[in-house]
Design a protein around this motif. Structure first.
Motif, PDB file in Angstrom:
ATOM      1  N   TYR A 153      -1.661  -6.031  -4.006  1.00 16.76           N
ATOM      2  CA  TYR A 153      -2.317  -4.808  -3.559  1.00 16.76           C
ATOM      3  C   TYR A 153      -3.523  -5.105  -2.668  1.00 16.76           C
ATOM      4  O   TYR A 153      -4.050  -4.222  -2.012  1.00 16.76           O
ATOM      5  N   ARG A 154      -3.942  -6.381  -2.656  1.00 14.91           N
ATOM      6  CA  ARG A 154      -5.073  -6.731  -1.798  1.00 14.91           C
ATOM      7  C   ARG A 154      -4.624  -7.266  -0.436  1.00 14.91           C
ATOM      8  O   ARG A 154      -5.449  -7.622   0.394  1.00 14.91           O
ATOM      9  N   LEU A 155      -3.304  -7.317  -0.230  1.00 14.72           N
ATOM     10  CA  LEU A 155      -2.798  -7.745   1.081  1.00 14.72           C
ATOM     11  C   LEU A 155      -2.583  -6.515   1.970  1.00 14.72           C
ATOM     12  O   LEU A 155      -2.489  -5.397   1.488  1.00 14.72           O
ATOM     13  N   SER A 156      -2.461  -6.766   3.269  1.00 12.26           N
ATOM     14  CA  SER A 156      -2.170  -5.652   4.175  1.00 12.26           C
ATOM     15  C   SER A 156      -0.704  -5.256   4.022  1.00 12.26           C
ATOM     16  O   SER A 156       0.110  -6.028   3.530  1.00 12.26           O
ATOM     17  N   THR A 157      -0.381  -4.025   4.441  1.00 13.36           N
ATOM     18  CA  THR A 157       1.006  -3.575   4.333  1.00 13.36           C
ATOM     19  C   THR A 157       1.914  -4.457   5.188  1.00 13.36           C
ATOM     20  O   THR A 157       3.054  -4.727   4.814  1.00 13.36           O
ATOM     21  N   GLY A 158       1.397  -4.883   6.322  1.00 14.45           N
ATOM     22  CA  GLY A 158       2.187  -5.780   7.173  1.00 14.45           C
ATOM     23  C   GLY A 158       2.530  -7.063   6.450  1.00 14.45           C
ATOM     24  O   GLY A 158       3.665  -7.548   6.502  1.00 14.45           O
ATOM     25  N   GLN A 159       1.551  -7.618   5.736  1.00 18.84           N
ATOM     26  CA  GLN A 159       1.790  -8.859   4.992  1.00 18.84           C
ATOM     27  C   GLN A 159       2.809  -8.664   3.881  1.00 18.84           C
ATOM     28  O   GLN A 159       3.700  -9.499   3.693  1.00 18.84           O
ATOM     29  N   THR A 160       2.677  -7.546   3.139  1.00 15.46           N
ATOM     30  CA  THR A 160       3.637  -7.334   2.045  1.00 15.46           C
ATOM     31  C   THR A 160       5.032  -7.067   2.604  1.00 15.46           C
ATOM     32  O   THR A 160       6.029  -7.465   2.010  1.00 15.46           O
ATOM     33  N   THR A 161       5.101  -6.392   3.764  1.00 13.95           N
ATOM     34  CA  THR A 161       6.414  -6.181   4.391  1.00 13.95           C
ATOM     35  C   THR A 161       7.070  -7.523   4.684  1.00 13.95           C
ATOM     36  O   THR A 161       8.245  -7.753   4.359  1.00 13.95           O
ATOM     37  N   LEU A 162       6.310  -8.410   5.301  1.00 17.04           N
ATOM     38  CA  LEU A 162       6.860  -9.721   5.648  1.00 17.04           C
ATOM     39  C   LEU A 162       7.249 -10.510   4.408  1.00 17.04           C
ATOM     40  O   LEU A 162       8.270 -11.198   4.382  1.00 17.04           O
ATOM     41  N   LEU A 163       6.425 -10.407   3.362  1.00 19.31           N
ATOM     42  CA  LEU A 163       6.734 -11.092   2.107  1.00 19.31           C
ATOM     43  C   LEU A 163       8.047 -10.563   1.530  1.00 19.31           C
ATOM     44  O   LEU A 163       8.938 -11.334   1.155  1.00 19.31           O
ATOM     45  N   ALA A 164       8.162  -9.228   1.495  1.00 18.83           N
ATOM     46  CA  ALA A 164       9.370  -8.620   0.927  1.00 18.83           C
ATOM     47  C   ALA A 164      10.605  -9.000   1.735  1.00 18.83           C
ATOM     48  O   ALA A 164      11.666  -9.295   1.169  1.00 18.83           O
ATOM     49  N   LEU A 165      10.479  -9.019   3.056  1.00 18.34           N
ATOM     50  CA  LEU A 165      11.613  -9.405   3.892  1.00 18.34           C
ATOM     51  C   LEU A 165      11.972 -10.871   3.668  1.00 18.34           C
ATOM     52  O   LEU A 165      13.144 -11.234   3.586  1.00 18.34           O
ATOM     53  N   SER A 166      10.954 -11.720   3.541  1.00 16.78           N
ATOM     54  CA  SER A 166      11.205 -13.146   3.313  1.00 16.78           C
ATOM     55  C   SER A 166      12.015 -13.353   2.044  1.00 16.78           C
ATOM     56  O   SER A 166      12.965 -14.125   2.015  1.00 16.78           O
ATOM     57  N   LEU A 167      11.604 -12.650   0.974  1.00 20.83           N
ATOM     58  CA  LEU A 167      12.283 -12.840  -0.303  1.00 20.83           C
ATOM     59  C   LEU A 167      13.684 -12.234  -0.255  1.00 20.83           C
ATOM     60  O   LEU A 167      14.658 -12.847  -0.693  1.00 20.83           O
ATOM     61  N   GLY A 168      13.791 -11.038   0.315  1.00 20.86           N
ATOM     62  CA  GLY A 168      15.094 -10.385   0.419  1.00 20.86           C
ATOM     63  C   GLY A 168      16.073 -11.210   1.233  1.00 20.86           C
ATOM     64  O   GLY A 168      17.250 -11.335   0.882  1.00 20.86           O
TER      65      GLY A 168
END
Lengths: 247, 130
Positions: free
Chosen positions: A128-143
């Motif tokens: 929750y302390r990351l930017s939405t852009g960062q979490t998007t990239l993280l989620a895409l990486s894992l997916g």
């Protein structure tokens, strides 16, 4: 070669209908998703884009009709990439990676770690302390680190500032395994137009599917203009009604 | 990449690569980038890129060896490149004639374009120099 897979069917929706509280959202939808493609799902707000992806993923069941999924080689049929809103934000990136590893047999941990390292985000900081852009990239990486035939992503560009959208495009192209298909809901047809092989338009509860090269060759239109043409509503009244059909 | 958004992309990319071959950037027998590398470079789907490669194959400009890659057709002669340029010039000239331009008018138009391009290049050179 991607083209060697091009005839393989990954997902087939046959006369699929879906309603929320008896309010019809999708009606009698036919869709064929083949391997080795990038497919955009476009439609106005509340047209059912997210719902279509969730039906494809199997998170929702259709009220009527059939959905069939097919495997490509040894890959899982579907990997649904979480959206920033869906991600458990109390975790950090490391914990989420471990969670994925424990949860999914098809998870390629080494690839995920490489991708995560390349993102250069603080891996021990709560999401929750990351930017939405960062979490998007993280989620895409894992997916995308799951070995699947069909990847689903809901609005991967929507929370990304324009300057970074090119990076996401590049990232998606780089990470997609050969032969797999990416199907993504999007509002950004202008920025994805050259990357998409096919377009699925959701409008008035129905779906139409077309190759983007056909749009350009046959209709001599850009992908976005074709979409606007197809979803043109006559008069403002209808617009209001559609706007209320929220997902 | 600045594509024409309302014309097939694989033909546009095919045209760009064809120009690289005609201009001599790639020599007969040279290996081209892989489909994946090109797809990343042009930011298009691998399928579109594959179509562009097939399009160039159908024109006899490149040959693809399965599992190895695509190469500029080793049998391509410098005269073939000239032939391609000529056929483009021919199409262009034919179109102008269709529009009713006389020989003098066509030549004058080309002359004007050459001068404009010279001028632009000069200005670019000056901008880069400063």
């Amino acid at each position: 070669m991607a083209a060697d897979y091009a005839q393989d069917l990954l997902l087939q929706m046959d006369k699929v209908s879906f309603s929320y509280d008896k309010r019809p959202l999708l009606s009698q939808i036919d869709i064929n998703v083949r391997a080795g493609r990038i497919i955009g799902v476009a439609g106005g707000n509340g047209s059912g884009k997210s719902t279509l992806l969730k039906l494809a993923a199997g998170f929702l069941s259709p009220a009527a009709g059939t959905i069939r999924r097919f495997c490509l080689d040894e890959r899982s049929p579907v990997s649904y990439c979480l959206t920033p809103e869906q991600i458990p934000s109390w975790m950090n990136a490391r914990e989420l990676l471990i969670y994925y590893r424990n949860f999914f047999d098809d998870f390629d941990r080494r690839q995920a770690e490489e991708l995560l390292d390349s993102l250069k985000l603080p891996q021990r900081r709560s999401l929750y302390r990351l930017s939405t852009g960062q979490t998007t990239l993280l989620a895409l990486s894992l997916g995308l680190s799951r070995r699947a035939g069909l990847y689903l992503a809901d609005e991967p560009l929507s929370h990304i500032e324009p300057a970074l959208r090119r990076d996401i495009r590049h990232f998606l192209l780089k990470c997609m395994p050969e032969g797999s298909t990416l199907m993504m809901a999007t509002h950004h047809l202008d920025e994805l137009q050259y990357m998409l092989d096919e377009l699925i338009i959701l409008h008035r509860h129905t779906a139409s599917q077309i190759e983007t090269e056909q749009i350009r060759a046959q209709y001599k239109l850009s992908v976005e203009n074709y979409f606007l043409e197809k979803t043109k509503t006559t008069g403002g009244k209808e617009n209001c009604k559609e706007g209320k059909d929220d997902e | 990449m600045n594509f024409d958004a309302a014309a097939p992309i694989y033909i546009q990319i095919g045209g760009l690569i064809r120009e690289e071959i005609i201009s001599g950037k790639y020599q007969p027998g040279d290996r081209l980038k892989s489909v994946r590398e090109y797809a990343l470079f042009y930011e298009v789907s691998p399928l579109t890129m594959h179509r562009a490669i097939q399009y160039l194959e159908s024109q006899g400009l490149i040959v693809t060896k399965k599992g190895i890659g695509s190469f500029v057709n080793p049998a391509l002669q410098p005269t073939d490149a000239r032939q391609l340029l000529k056929s483009q010039a021919r199409r262009f000239t034919a179109r102008l004639r269709q529009l009713g331009l006389s020989k003098e008018e066509i030549l004058r138009l080309i002359q004007e374009c050459m001068e404009e391009l010279d001028q632009e290049e000069k200005e670019e050179g000056r901008n880069n120099g400063s």
